[in-house]
Design a protein around this motif. Structure first.
Motif, short mmCIF file in Angstrom:
data_model
loop_
_atom_site.label_atom_id
_atom_site.label_comp_id
_atom_site.label_asym_id
_atom_site.label_seq_id
_atom_site.Cartn_x
_atom_site.Cartn_y
_atom_site.Cartn_z
N LEU A 163 0.84 -1.20 0.00
CA LEU A 163 0.00 0.00 0.00
C LEU A 163 0.87 1.25 0.00
CD1 LEU A 163 -2.76 -1.05 2.56
CD2 LEU A 163 -3.17 -0.42 0.18
N ILE A 164 1.91 1.22 0.82
CA ILE A 164 2.82 2.37 0.88
C ILE A 164 3.52 2.55 -0.46
CG2 ILE A 164 4.94 3.25 1.94
CD1 ILE A 164 4.05 1.78 4.52
N GLY A 165 3.86 1.44 -1.11
CA GLY A 165 4.55 1.51 -2.39
C GLY A 165 3.65 1.83 -3.56
N GLY A 166 2.35 1.92 -3.30
CA GLY A 166 1.43 2.27 -4.37
C GLY A 166 1.17 1.12 -5.33
N ARG A 189 1.53 -8.92 -16.10
CA ARG A 189 1.20 -8.80 -14.69
C ARG A 189 2.37 -8.30 -13.85
NH1 ARG A 189 -3.39 -10.64 -12.68
NH2 ARG A 189 -3.77 -12.14 -14.32
N ALA A 190 3.56 -8.76 -14.21
CA ALA A 190 4.74 -8.41 -13.42
C ALA A 190 4.97 -6.90 -13.41
CB ALA A 190 5.95 -9.12 -13.99
N LEU A 191 4.52 -6.24 -14.46
CA LEU A 191 4.80 -4.81 -14.61
C LEU A 191 4.14 -3.95 -13.56
CD1 LEU A 191 4.38 -4.05 -18.34
CD2 LEU A 191 6.42 -4.25 -16.99
N PHE A 192 3.02 -4.45 -13.03
CA PHE A 192 2.22 -3.58 -12.19
C PHE A 192 2.83 -3.39 -10.80
CE2 PHE A 192 -0.90 -5.57 -15.17
CZ PHE A 192 -0.85 -4.51 -16.05
N SER A 193 3.99 -3.98 -10.58
CA SER A 193 4.71 -3.70 -9.35
C SER A 193 5.40 -2.34 -9.43
CB SER A 193 5.76 -4.78 -9.08
OG SER A 193 5.13 -5.99 -8.83
N TYR A 194 5.56 -1.84 -10.64
CA TYR A 194 6.06 -0.48 -10.78
C TYR A 194 4.86 0.43 -10.73
CZ TYR A 194 10.10 -3.09 -12.27
OH TYR A 194 11.13 -3.98 -12.31
N ARG A 195 4.83 1.29 -9.74
CA ARG A 195 3.59 1.95 -9.38
C ARG A 195 3.00 2.82 -10.48
NH1 ARG A 195 4.68 5.41 -4.33
NH2 ARG A 195 2.51 5.90 -4.66
#
Lengths: 242, 260
Positions: A50-53, B92-98
């Motif tokens: 959550l903090i990391g968006g 899917r993996a990309l969405f870890s980059y906000r």
């Protein structure tokens, strides 16, 4: 400073909706290295995301002016068919690096990861260790105010672990970390304050050792001044490396 | 050095664009060739088949050009819709980059398909022109609008499909199969006027039929438009699909991102 304002986060399960947090308000004091501790499933990783968006709350907001990293060492963020170099370039572009900046960062990752000619091979041909090296190097190529770390402090062989540790400490001279870990050595080595996540609540322990005791004791003993967390809990200076 | 929202958006789309471009044909190099070969193969098979029946299906129109004008926009439409539908899973993996959202992937994929098929379209038209067929575009602006309308419709449906598939993964197979009857019922390989007239009111429900016929009317000077073809019908579908797609996207965007 990172502030959580009336944060609610839930997941749909087969047994109905499970609330991880309900109207959680909390302020992380500025300039401190923060450990998130708590039992499995307490919501530490969810809070970190959550903090990391990466995840977004159902209601409420995370308010901060600081630059926050993606989870350090995230090895799942690579496209298998692209080379290591192309993957690094992709992240550089997303984070707005210009041409010159990008060349620097690519060189840094290439040298740091030490995976030789594999840097120009598709990532799917990497071993998991090589992926981790690339992922860690990529995280370290960027300057953030907060680095988010979820359990992955030890990747690769002994030599690489040593190098990662030194690199991280160098970064932490100018930045802070939010660490999720069950390794209490890491917690007390890296962090100034501890936040115990339990039953949808977050409890601030300005003293890491006290936080660890509370967590390991299983019973929640409120720290002194926990009620006054909003108005300047004073983190103690960072411990020297144990 | 905070970046403005627009600045970030541009950076994300550009980065994704290069990435999609590199991976679009990454799995098999044959992919780039297939993009040109698929409409060409359809044209060739159909032209051969129909030449046994009669050489001119619509007076004053070369049958090969007639087919091409129907085929390429339809393939683009299908490709946009399906690649958007599969966009979340593939990235899917990309969405870890906000900064990266599913919508960024949708937009990038649609843009890339439009560009590729526009290129294929131009290439094949020029090739046909060089081989002596009449490929003059009677109403260039209308042709452009018809092409854009196909692209936008593909995008809108793609968003709807991606939401649908997030609820019901098995729907993916049904949707893929659905394009086969759609291909046959949209007047792509034969003029719809040839069909029995009592079927027409039913066929006219299909927006792709309208879109295809309008593409042809823009291309050929004296194309006999079937009565009942409506310029406003496809835009109405686009509007409804976009509205529904974006509405559900608003609620589903975080579920889309979450790991299964």
């Amino acid at each position: 400073m990172i502030e959580l304002r009336a944060l609610t986060k839930s997941y749909a399960t087969t047994h109905g909706r499970h609330y991880v947090f309900r109207d959680l308000s909390f302020t992380f004091p500025a300039g401190a290295n923060i450990a998130l501790i708590g039992r499995n499933g307490a919501g530490k990783s969810t809070l970190l995301r959550l903090i990391g968006g990466i995840e977004t709350p159902d209601r409420g907001r995370v308010v901060t002016e600081r630059r926050i990293s993606w989870p350090v060492g995230l090895a799942g963020g690579f496209q298998g068919t692209l080379t290591g170099r192309d993957n690094v370039k992709f992240v550089c572009r997303v984070y707005g690096a210009d041409r010159h900046d990008m060349a620097d960062k690519v060189r840094f990752v290439e040298e740091f990861a030490e995976i030789g000619h594999y840097f120009d091979q598709p990532v799917k041909s990497y071993s998991s260790g090589m992926r981790s090296r690339l992922a860690f190097g990529l995280s370290m190529a960027f300057d953030f105010d907060y680095y988010l770390i979820d359990e992955v402090l030890s990747v690769g062989d002994a030599q690489f672990r040593q190098k990662s540790k030194m690199m991280l400490e160098e970064k932490l001279a100018r930045a802070n970390v939010i660490l999720v870990s069950h390794n209490m050595n890491d917690v007390s080595r890296l962090c100034d304050i501890a936040v115990l996540v339990q039953d949808g609540q977050a409890i601030l322990y300005p003293d890491v050792a006290e936080g660890i005791r509370a967590y390991q004791g299983g019973a929640v003993t409120l720290p002194e001044g926990a009620r006054a967390q909003g108005d300047g809990a004073n983190p103690r200076p960072r411990q020297s490396a144990a | 050095m905070t970046r403005s929202a627009w600045h970030i958006q541009k950076a994300v789309l550009f980065a994704l664009y290069l990435r999609e471009l590199k991976t679009r044909f990454g799995a098999h190099r044959f992919g780039a060739l297939w993009l040109v070969l698929e409409p060409m193969a359809h044209v060739m098979v159909m032209v051969t088949l129909f030449s046994f029946i009669r050489d001119r299906v619509v007076p004053g129109v070369d049958f090969a050009v007639f087919l091409l004008v129907g085929l390429v926009p339809f393939f683009m439409f299908k490709s946009i819709a399906i690649r958007i539908m599969e966009g979340v899973e593939g990235n899917r993996a990309l969405f870890s980059y906000r900064h990266i959202t599913p919508m960024d992937v949708f937009i990038t994929r649609a843009l890339l398909e439009v560009l590729l098929y526009a290129l294929v379209y131009a290439l094949l038209l020029v090739a046909m022109g060089l081989s002596g067929l009449d490929v003059r575009i009677a109403h260039p602006m209308d042709a452009l609008l018809a092409f854009a309308q196909m692209a936008l419709f593909g995008f809108a449906l793609g968003v709807v499909f991606s939401i649908l598939v997030s609820y019901l993964p098995a729907a993916k197979i049904v949707i893929r199969i659905m394009f086969i009857p759609l291909y046959l019922m949209s007047g792509i390989i034969f003029p719809i006027a040839r069909l029995p007239h009592d079927l027409l009111p039913w066929l006219l429900w299909n927006p792709l039929l309208h879109a295809t016929e309008l593409s042809r009317a823009a291309m050929f000077a004296a194309y006999p438009l079937v009565p009942g073809i409506d310029i406003g019908y496809v835009p109405l579908w686009i509007l409804c699909a976009l509205f529904a797609g974006l509405w559900f996207y608003r609620y589903r965007r975080f579920v889309l991102v979450a790991n299964p």
